[in-house]
Design an enzyme around this catalytic site. Sequence first.
Site, PDB file in Angstrom:
ATOM      1  N   THR A  46      90.414 -45.447  18.761  1.00 32.86           N
ATOM      2  CA  THR A  46      89.584 -45.222  20.000  1.00 32.86           C
ATOM      3  C   THR A  46      90.266 -46.283  21.102  1.00 32.86           C
ATOM      4  O   THR A  46      90.968 -47.117  20.961  1.00 32.86           O
ATOM      5  CB  THR A  46      88.152 -45.611  19.842  1.00 32.86           C
ATOM      6  OG1 THR A  46      87.967 -47.154  19.466  1.00 32.86           O
ATOM      7  CG2 THR A  46      87.437 -44.521  18.659  1.00 32.86           C
ATOM      8  N   THR A  48      89.691 -48.660  23.697  1.00 32.26           N
ATOM      9  CA  THR A  48      89.471 -50.151  23.713  1.00 32.26           C
ATOM     10  C   THR A  48      90.020 -50.684  22.532  1.00 32.26           C
ATOM     11  O   THR A  48      90.542 -51.866  22.466  1.00 32.26           O
ATOM     12  CB  THR A  48      88.196 -50.595  24.158  1.00 32.26           C
ATOM     13  OG1 THR A  48      87.722 -49.675  25.288  1.00 32.26           O
ATOM     14  CG2 THR A  48      87.892 -51.813  24.221  1.00 32.26           C
ATOM     15  N   CYS A  49      89.533 -50.241  21.443  1.00 34.31           N
ATOM     16  CA  CYS A  49      90.170 -50.619  19.904  1.00 34.31           C
ATOM     17  C   CYS A  49      91.552 -50.650  19.688  1.00 34.31           C
ATOM     18  O   CYS A  49      92.174 -51.711  19.222  1.00 34.31           O
ATOM     19  CB  CYS A  49      89.477 -49.878  18.798  1.00 34.31           C
ATOM     20  SG  CYS A  49      87.750 -49.562  18.928  1.00 34.31           S
ATOM     21  N   THR A  50      92.269 -49.772  20.160  1.00 31.31           N
ATOM     22  CA  THR A  50      93.749 -49.476  19.989  1.00 31.31           C
ATOM     23  C   THR A  50      94.420 -50.138  21.097  1.00 31.31           C
ATOM     24  O   THR A  50      95.547 -50.786  21.026  1.00 31.31           O
ATOM     25  CB  THR A  50      94.254 -47.964  19.776  1.00 31.31           C
ATOM     26  OG1 THR A  50      93.517 -47.515  18.778  1.00 31.31           O
ATOM     27  CG2 THR A  50      95.578 -47.776  19.913  1.00 31.31           C
ATOM     28  N   LEU A  54      92.586 -54.732  19.109  1.00 29.71           N
ATOM     29  CA  LEU A  54      93.481 -54.850  18.089  1.00 29.71           C
ATOM     30  C   LEU A  54      94.737 -55.490  18.410  1.00 29.71           C
ATOM     31  O   LEU A  54      95.160 -56.632  17.850  1.00 29.71           O
ATOM     32  CB  LEU A  54      93.835 -53.718  17.189  1.00 29.71           C
ATOM     33  CG  LEU A  54      95.020 -53.661  16.032  1.00 29.71           C
ATOM     34  CD1 LEU A  54      94.367 -54.532  15.156  1.00 29.71           C
ATOM     35  CD2 LEU A  54      95.407 -52.106  15.774  1.00 29.71           C
TER      36      LEU A  54
END
Length: 163
Positions: A46, A48-50, A54
């Site tokens: 997703t 923001t996560c990627t 992370l």
Amino acid sequence: MTIAIGDKLPQATFKEKTVDGPVEITTENLFAGKKVVVFAVPGAFTPTCTLNHLPGYLENRDALMARGVDDIAVIAVNDWHVMGAWAQHSGGMGKIHFLADWDAGFTKALGLDADLSAGALGVRSKRYSMLVEDGVVKSLNIEENPGQATVSSAATMIEQLGA
């Protein structure tokens, strides 16, 4: 009820894809006698996560380890195939644990689950980070807005760990 600082983590078993294939990792295996940074994301791949969450942990891995951290793990309510693909795609395989909480069992036990059905994502994890020592929560940083990764960022964790 949401987990709090000073609480012991609930028992859980995660799946992780490694270069040798899938393995099961229990909370006992991961946390017993260790200082571990854990961060959770609503979903692998997703935005923001990627693009934000992370990468901060991958880029600051050495800085975290230099402050006495034994291990780093990211948890998402995804299956181990997706988490393994994310580990490979991000260059993080073998650097941090990419743990699949496939049924949200651990996430729900922490009280950090979020119903993101309105966005067609179903039950996922809230975005958070925590420092865990020997299975006990020492710091807990929960994002109010799942589209942000500031309170739960690697930079915040480094500040909390001190010099």
